[in-house]
Design a protein around this motif. Structure first.
Motif, PDB file in Angstrom:
ATOM      1  N   UNK A 177       0.885  -1.119   0.105  1.00 34.07           N
ATOM      2  CA  UNK A 177       0.133   0.108   0.028  1.00 34.07           C
ATOM      3  C   UNK A 177       0.949   1.347   0.067  1.00 34.07           C
ATOM      4  N   UNK A 178       1.891   1.455   0.684  1.00 34.23           N
ATOM      5  CA  UNK A 178       2.825   2.328   0.652  1.00 34.23           C
ATOM      6  C   UNK A 178       3.466   2.804  -0.783  1.00 34.23           C
ATOM      7  N   UNK A 179       3.927   1.586  -1.556  1.00 31.41           N
ATOM      8  CA  UNK A 179       4.163   1.806  -2.643  1.00 31.41           C
ATOM      9  C   UNK A 179       2.831   2.345  -3.773  1.00 31.41           C
ATOM     10  N   UNK A 180       1.815   1.638  -3.435  1.00 35.29           N
ATOM     11  CA  UNK A 180       0.548   2.204  -4.254  1.00 35.29           C
ATOM     12  C   UNK A 180       0.252   3.703  -3.916  1.00 35.29           C
ATOM     13  N   UNK A 181       0.443   4.156  -2.888  1.00 31.20           N
ATOM     14  CA  UNK A 181       0.008   5.359  -2.511  1.00 31.20           C
ATOM     15  C   UNK A 181       1.113   6.320  -3.097  1.00 31.20           C
ATOM     16  N   UNK A 182       2.554   5.962  -2.823  1.00 31.77           N
ATOM     17  CA  UNK A 182       3.626   6.866  -3.416  1.00 31.77           C
ATOM     18  C   UNK A 182       3.497   7.078  -4.749  1.00 31.77           C
ATOM     19  N   UNK A 183       2.759   6.187  -5.755  1.00 31.44           N
ATOM     20  CA  UNK A 183       2.528   6.329  -7.110  1.00 31.44           C
ATOM     21  C   UNK A 183       1.384   7.129  -7.279  1.00 31.44           C
ATOM     22  N   UNK A 184       0.599   7.372  -6.402  1.00 31.35           N
ATOM     23  CA  UNK A 184      -0.599   8.227  -6.392  1.00 31.35           C
ATOM     24  C   UNK A 184      -0.037   9.838  -6.334  1.00 31.35           C
ATOM     25  N   UNK A 185       0.713   9.822  -5.093  1.00 28.40           N
ATOM     26  CA  UNK A 185       1.140  11.259  -4.937  1.00 28.40           C
ATOM     27  C   UNK A 185       2.064  11.679  -5.637  1.00 28.40           C
ATOM     28  N   UNK A 186       2.713  10.987  -6.620  1.00 23.59           N
ATOM     29  CA  UNK A 186       3.940  11.308  -7.711  1.00 23.59           C
ATOM     30  C   UNK A 186       3.040  11.753  -8.963  1.00 23.59           C
ATOM     31  N   UNK A 198      -3.748   6.766   9.318  1.00 22.21           N
ATOM     32  CA  UNK A 198      -4.199   8.003  10.187  1.00 22.21           C
ATOM     33  C   UNK A 198      -2.851   8.979  10.178  1.00 22.21           C
ATOM     34  N   UNK A 199      -1.693   8.670   9.889  1.00 19.77           N
ATOM     35  CA  UNK A 199      -0.593   9.496   9.901  1.00 19.77           C
ATOM     36  C   UNK A 199      -0.445  10.566   8.602  1.00 19.77           C
ATOM     37  N   UNK A 200      -1.333  10.169   7.402  1.00 18.57           N
ATOM     38  CA  UNK A 200      -1.171  10.648   6.320  1.00 18.57           C
ATOM     39  C   UNK A 200      -1.592  12.103   6.337  1.00 18.57           C
ATOM     40  N   UNK A 201      -1.193  13.115   5.887  1.00 16.06           N
ATOM     41  CA  UNK A 201      -1.611  14.519   5.839  1.00 16.06           C
ATOM     42  C   UNK A 201      -1.705  15.118   4.435  1.00 16.06           C
ATOM     43  N   UNK A 202      -2.679  14.911   3.928  1.00 21.53           N
ATOM     44  CA  UNK A 202      -2.926  15.264   2.576  1.00 21.53           C
ATOM     45  C   UNK A 202      -4.585  15.570   2.525  1.00 21.53           C
ATOM     46  N   UNK A 203      -4.761  16.897   2.292  1.00 21.66           N
ATOM     47  CA  UNK A 203      -6.326  17.471   2.006  1.00 21.66           C
ATOM     48  C   UNK A 203      -7.300  16.473   1.110  1.00 21.66           C
ATOM     49  N   UNK A 204      -6.617  15.954   0.245  1.00 25.03           N
ATOM     50  CA  UNK A 204      -7.244  15.032  -0.897  1.00 25.03           C
ATOM     51  C   UNK A 204      -7.678  13.697  -0.361  1.00 25.03           C
ATOM     52  N   UNK A 205      -7.224  13.329   0.564  1.00 24.98           N
ATOM     53  CA  UNK A 205      -7.448  11.921   1.224  1.00 24.98           C
ATOM     54  C   UNK A 205      -8.661  11.798   2.105  1.00 24.98           C
ATOM     55  N   UNK A 206      -9.538  11.070   1.604  1.00 23.24           N
ATOM     56  CA  UNK A 206     -10.626  10.757   2.491  1.00 23.24           C
ATOM     57  C   UNK A 206     -10.356   9.091   2.919  1.00 23.24           C
ATOM     58  N   UNK A 224      -7.323  15.618  -7.948  1.00 26.27           N
ATOM     59  CA  UNK A 224      -7.810  14.298  -7.556  1.00 26.27           C
ATOM     60  C   UNK A 224      -8.295  14.306  -6.295  1.00 26.27           C
ATOM     61  N   UNK A 225      -9.165  13.592  -5.726  1.00 25.54           N
ATOM     62  CA  UNK A 225      -9.592  13.171  -4.325  1.00 25.54           C
ATOM     63  C   UNK A 225      -9.204  11.511  -4.461  1.00 25.54           C
ATOM     64  N   UNK A 226      -8.725  11.420  -3.017  1.00 26.05           N
ATOM     65  CA  UNK A 226      -8.096   9.833  -2.932  1.00 26.05           C
ATOM     66  C   UNK A 226      -8.811   9.133  -1.866  1.00 26.05           C
ATOM     67  N   UNK A 258       3.698   7.766 -13.321  1.00 24.46           N
ATOM     68  CA  UNK A 258       3.581   9.097 -12.814  1.00 24.46           C
ATOM     69  C   UNK A 258       2.666   9.819 -13.841  1.00 24.46           C
ATOM     70  N   UNK A 259       2.607   9.597 -14.964  1.00 24.47           N
ATOM     71  CA  UNK A 259       1.739  10.452 -16.132  1.00 24.47           C
ATOM     72  C   UNK A 259       0.273   9.868 -16.203  1.00 24.47           C
ATOM     73  N   UNK A 260      -0.110   8.945 -15.529  1.00 21.18           N
ATOM     74  CA  UNK A 260      -1.436   8.196 -15.795  1.00 21.18           C
ATOM     75  C   UNK A 260      -2.592   9.100 -15.473  1.00 21.18           C
ATOM     76  N   UNK A 261      -2.733   9.902 -14.750  1.00 21.72           N
ATOM     77  CA  UNK A 261      -3.884  10.799 -14.587  1.00 21.72           C
ATOM     78  C   UNK A 261      -3.583  11.770 -15.609  1.00 21.72           C
ATOM     79  N   UNK A 262      -2.462  12.492 -16.156  1.00 20.45           N
ATOM     80  CA  UNK A 262      -2.455  13.497 -16.896  1.00 20.45           C
ATOM     81  C   UNK A 262      -2.905  12.840 -18.428  1.00 20.45           C
TER      82      UNK A 262
END
Length: 145
Positions: free
Chosen positions: A29-38, A62-70, A44-46, A107-111
């Protein structure tokens, strides 16, 4: 960020909702989320839908601090379909991108997706897929038209 089954709602609708489902796969999951934040495209919202993990995932989330996270923290294990459907019902983006907790985006998936969706006026986009083993070797590279 709210850390219960309730969500923080933004007043601006994002172009994408990224839904990441996970159950007891903290390291992946850490690797997955790294690919999202890169991602080079940032609108986007996550929604991270954890299905009652007991391996430290919830504490780390619970330690993640990004306003896009739900965070969607299920008190009981629902299984992938119900977990994902619950997240879908809480998405606010114009388009939804599904990403399981053991997968990554380039890293360019969403773009690239944004550009294709706007150019084609499509309602759905199915993307290419690569199967990569734990050593990082590509085992399958499927290009879709």
């Amino acid at each position: 960020m709210k850390t219960s089954n309730c969500f923080v709602m933004n007043s601006i609708t994002p172009f994408f909702t990224i839904i990441v489902t996970s159950y007891n796969q903290l390291d992946l999951l850490k690797k997955t989320l790294e690919s999202v934040f890169e991602q080079t495209y940032k609108d986007f919202e996550l929604i991270i839908a954890d299905d009652s993990s007991n391996d430290g995932t919830v504490e780390w989330l619970k330690t993640l601090d990004d306003k896009r996270i739900k965070l969607q923290l299920n008190p009981n294990n629902l299984g992938i379909p119900l977990n994902r459907n619950m997240a879908l019902s809480n998405s606010t983006g114009k388009f939804v991108a599904i990403l399981d907790g053991d997968d990554t985006f380039n890293k360019n998936y969403l773009k690239e997706s944004f550009e294709i969706l706007n150019k084609s006026k499509s309602d759905i986009l199915i993307s290419n897929i690569s199967l990569i083993d734990e050593k990082g070797d590509i085992k399958l590279n499927k290009k879709l038209k």
